[in-house]
Enzyme design. Structure first.
Site, PDB file in Angstrom:
ATOM      1  N   SER A  32       0.825  -1.221   0.000  1.00 34.11           N
ATOM      2  CA  SER A  32       0.000   0.000   0.000  1.00 34.11           C
ATOM      3  C   SER A  32       0.851   1.259   0.000  1.00 34.11           C
ATOM      4  O   SER A  32       1.663   1.467   0.908  1.00 34.11           O
ATOM      5  CB  SER A  32      -0.878   0.055   1.260  1.00 34.11           C
ATOM      6  OG  SER A  32      -1.821  -0.953   1.235  1.00 34.11           O
ATOM      7  N   HIS A  63      -3.187   1.285  -4.676  1.00 33.35           N
ATOM      8  CA  HIS A  63      -2.700   0.144  -5.453  1.00 33.35           C
ATOM      9  C   HIS A  63      -3.010   0.350  -6.927  1.00 33.35           C
ATOM     10  O   HIS A  63      -4.164   0.526  -7.298  1.00 33.35           O
ATOM     11  CB  HIS A  63      -3.372  -1.157  -5.006  1.00 33.35           C
ATOM     12  CG  HIS A  63      -2.863  -1.674  -3.707  1.00 33.35           C
ATOM     13  ND1 HIS A  63      -1.861  -2.600  -3.628  1.00 33.35           N
ATOM     14  CD2 HIS A  63      -3.207  -1.381  -2.434  1.00 33.35           C
ATOM     15  CE1 HIS A  63      -1.610  -2.856  -2.358  1.00 33.35           C
ATOM     16  NE2 HIS A  63      -2.412  -2.132  -1.617  1.00 33.35           N
ATOM     17  N   HIS A  85      -5.730  -8.786  -1.538  1.00 34.19           N
ATOM     18  CA  HIS A  85      -5.807  -9.019  -0.089  1.00 34.19           C
ATOM     19  C   HIS A  85      -6.981  -9.935   0.228  1.00 34.19           C
ATOM     20  O   HIS A  85      -8.029  -9.850  -0.414  1.00 34.19           O
ATOM     21  CB  HIS A  85      -6.021  -7.700   0.654  1.00 34.19           C
ATOM     22  CG  HIS A  85      -4.965  -6.676   0.387  1.00 34.19           C
ATOM     23  ND1 HIS A  85      -5.017  -5.833  -0.694  1.00 34.19           N
ATOM     24  CD2 HIS A  85      -3.832  -6.369   1.054  1.00 34.19           C
ATOM     25  CE1 HIS A  85      -3.949  -5.038  -0.682  1.00 34.19           C
ATOM     26  NE2 HIS A  85      -3.218  -5.348   0.360  1.00 34.19           N
ATOM     27  N   TYR A  87      -8.920  -9.660   2.691  1.00 31.59           N
ATOM     28  CA  TYR A  87     -10.078  -8.880   3.176  1.00 31.59           C
ATOM     29  C   TYR A  87     -10.934  -8.311   2.052  1.00 31.59           C
ATOM     30  O   TYR A  87     -12.065  -7.891   2.267  1.00 31.59           O
ATOM     31  CB  TYR A  87      -9.645  -7.756   4.142  1.00 31.59           C
ATOM     32  CG  TYR A  87      -8.727  -6.722   3.540  1.00 31.59           C
ATOM     33  CD1 TYR A  87      -9.182  -5.743   2.656  1.00 31.59           C
ATOM     34  CD2 TYR A  87      -7.380  -6.709   3.891  1.00 31.59           C
ATOM     35  CE1 TYR A  87      -8.332  -4.807   2.114  1.00 31.59           C
ATOM     36  CE2 TYR A  87      -6.518  -5.766   3.344  1.00 31.59           C
ATOM     37  CZ  TYR A  87      -7.000  -4.823   2.462  1.00 31.59           C
ATOM     38  OH  TYR A  87      -6.152  -3.905   1.917  1.00 31.59           O
ATOM     39  N   GLU A  88     -10.394  -8.305   0.836  1.00 30.82           N
ATOM     40  CA  GLU A  88     -11.200  -7.826  -0.296  1.00 30.82           C
ATOM     41  C   GLU A  88     -12.230  -8.862  -0.719  1.00 30.82           C
ATOM     42  O   GLU A  88     -13.116  -8.565  -1.529  1.00 30.82           O
ATOM     43  CB  GLU A  88     -10.289  -7.503  -1.487  1.00 30.82           C
ATOM     44  CG  GLU A  88      -9.391  -6.307  -1.228  1.00 30.82           C
ATOM     45  CD  GLU A  88      -8.434  -6.077  -2.380  1.00 30.82           C
ATOM     46  OE1 GLU A  88      -8.847  -5.474  -3.373  1.00 30.82           O
ATOM     47  OE2 GLU A  88      -7.275  -6.512  -2.281  1.00 30.82           O
ATOM     48  N   ALA A 115       2.713  -2.333   4.229  1.00 31.66           N
ATOM     49  CA  ALA A 115       2.479  -1.335   5.270  1.00 31.66           C
ATOM     50  C   ALA A 115       2.058  -2.105   6.509  1.00 31.66           C
ATOM     51  O   ALA A 115       1.267  -3.046   6.419  1.00 31.66           O
ATOM     52  CB  ALA A 115       1.368  -0.395   4.827  1.00 31.66           C
ATOM     53  N   MET A 217      -1.900  -7.030   7.045  1.00 34.43           N
ATOM     54  CA  MET A 217      -2.941  -7.855   6.425  1.00 34.43           C
ATOM     55  C   MET A 217      -2.491  -8.459   5.098  1.00 34.43           C
ATOM     56  O   MET A 217      -3.311  -8.751   4.233  1.00 34.43           O
ATOM     57  CB  MET A 217      -4.194  -7.006   6.201  1.00 34.43           C
ATOM     58  CG  MET A 217      -4.714  -6.344   7.463  1.00 34.43           C
ATOM     59  SD  MET A 217      -6.053  -5.197   7.092  1.00 34.43           S
ATOM     60  CE  MET A 217      -6.150  -4.264   8.622  1.00 34.43           C
ATOM     61  N   SER A 218      -1.184  -8.652   4.930  1.00 34.25           N
ATOM     62  CA  SER A 218      -0.703  -9.178   3.642  1.00 34.25           C
ATOM     63  C   SER A 218       0.544 -10.021   3.844  1.00 34.25           C
ATOM     64  O   SER A 218       0.831 -10.478   4.945  1.00 34.25           O
ATOM     65  CB  SER A 218      -0.411  -8.010   2.695  1.00 34.25           C
ATOM     66  OG  SER A 218       0.707  -7.282   3.159  1.00 34.25           O
ATOM     67  N   ASN A 241       2.170   3.207  11.029  1.00 35.87           N
ATOM     68  CA  ASN A 241       1.429   3.693  12.210  1.00 35.87           C
ATOM     69  C   ASN A 241       1.821   2.811  13.378  1.00 35.87           C
ATOM     70  O   ASN A 241       2.335   1.705  13.173  1.00 35.87           O
ATOM     71  CB  ASN A 241      -0.091   3.570  11.947  1.00 35.87           C
ATOM     72  CG  ASN A 241      -0.489   2.134  11.628  1.00 35.87           C
ATOM     73  OD1 ASN A 241      -0.349   1.678  10.485  1.00 35.87           O
ATOM     74  ND2 ASN A 241      -0.936   1.402  12.630  1.00 35.87           N
ATOM     75  N   HIS A 253      -6.549   4.628   7.273  1.00 32.89           N
ATOM     76  CA  HIS A 253      -5.873   4.262   6.021  1.00 32.89           C
ATOM     77  C   HIS A 253      -5.157   5.481   5.438  1.00 32.89           C
ATOM     78  O   HIS A 253      -4.140   5.345   4.756  1.00 32.89           O
ATOM     79  CB  HIS A 253      -6.882   3.671   5.030  1.00 32.89           C
ATOM     80  CG  HIS A 253      -6.243   3.115   3.785  1.00 32.89           C
ATOM     81  ND1 HIS A 253      -5.235   2.166   3.813  1.00 32.89           N
ATOM     82  CD2 HIS A 253      -6.447   3.385   2.472  1.00 32.89           C
ATOM     83  CE1 HIS A 253      -4.861   1.879   2.564  1.00 32.89           C
ATOM     84  NE2 HIS A 253      -5.573   2.611   1.737  1.00 32.89           N
TER      85      HIS A 253
END
Ligand code: HPA
Length: 260
Positions: A32, A63, A85, A87-88, A115, A217-218, A241, A253
């Site tokens: 990201s 992306h 991802h 989550y998509e 990230a 998350m990746s 973060n 985000h």
């Protein structure tokens, strides 16, 4: 031939035609907001994901959605500008599908960036963390289902999933005269969470107790498939973060993209 292998071969055949059998040695997956490296590729051939059979496309802001073949510093590379991802809504094996394609294309090294939220209090926003190992408590595996022997064995070892040799090279590069003043490379363990919600404070406390230094998350699905296929992997997190409860700031985000 199983379904997965025939899909991968179909994709490989499309790509070979589009690139006239360009042979990348190194694959790079950009996280990201980290797509800028793709601008360094020369002699480029770009293929949008939506033209590639069996590929998905990422809807996440920050992306791009294309494969870029070409050269970086003389190396033959394929760069994924934008990744998929879990989550998509993609199945976990779909998330890692491009890495299977890279394996059949003959890629032997994989560089991944992402990230991530920082757990280690010694980290600060903007730090880079070399991933030395990962924790996957999601219960998800991209290798679930019939094993395809053409890629690797049924029960692959995940010891040294992140190549000690490439880790050493990355550290040496970060310590080199040119980069030393610009980069203070941290290192640590990356915990995979499926998202899309960021973690609760209790989850972050749990992950810290388990030994994680960063969370995201990746990367883990791709790294598992790469290791299964015998590729060497090196991965770097941009600490965009501090994770929930580590500091008081609100997580968004926007912050993630801006820092990346
Ligand atoms: N948690 C999970 N994934 C992330 C984070 C985070 O704090 N930051 C960037 N990706």
């Amino acid at each position: 031939m199983n379904d997965m292998l025939s899909k991968v071969l179909e994709t490989v055949s499309y790509i070979n035609q589009a690139t006239r059998n360009f042979q990348p040695d190194l694959a790079i997956i950009l996280g990201s907001g980290l797509g800028a490296l793709a601008n360094e590729v020369t002699d480029r051939i770009e293929i949008p994901y939506n033209e590639i059979p069996n590929f998905s496309s990422s809807e996440v802001e920050g992306h791009e959605n294309k494969l870029i073949f070409g050269k970086i510093y003389g190396k033959s590379v394929v760069v994924m500008q934008g990744r998929f991802h879990y989550y998509e809504g993609y199945e976990i094996e779909q998330v890692a599908f491009p890495v299977k394609v890279f394996a059949i294309l003959g890629v032997s090294n994989l560089i991944v960036s992402n990230a991530a939220g920082g757990l280690d209090r010694r980290f600060k926003v903007g730090d880079l963390m070399l991933i030395t190992d990962h924790i996957n408590i999601s219960g998800l595996s991209p290798l679930r289902g019939p094993n395809t022997a053409e890629f690797g064995e049924r029960f692959p070892s995940m010891k040294n999933a992140y190549s000690p040799r490439l880790i050493e090279l990355a550290k040496n590069a970060a310590n080199s005269k040119e980069l030393k003043e610009k980069i203070e490379l941290k290192e640590g363990i990356y915990a995979f969470m499926p998202g899309p919600q960021y973690e609760t404070k209790a989850e972050i406390k749990m992950l810290t107790t388990l030994g994680a230094d960063a969370v995201g998350m990746s990367t883990v699905p791709e790294a598992v498939v790469a290791k299964h296929s015998g590729m060497k992997v090196v991965a770097v997190s941009c600490i965009t973060n501090m994770a929930a409860g580590v500091t008081d700031n609100k997580l968004s985000h926007e912050e993630v993209k801006e820092t990346a």
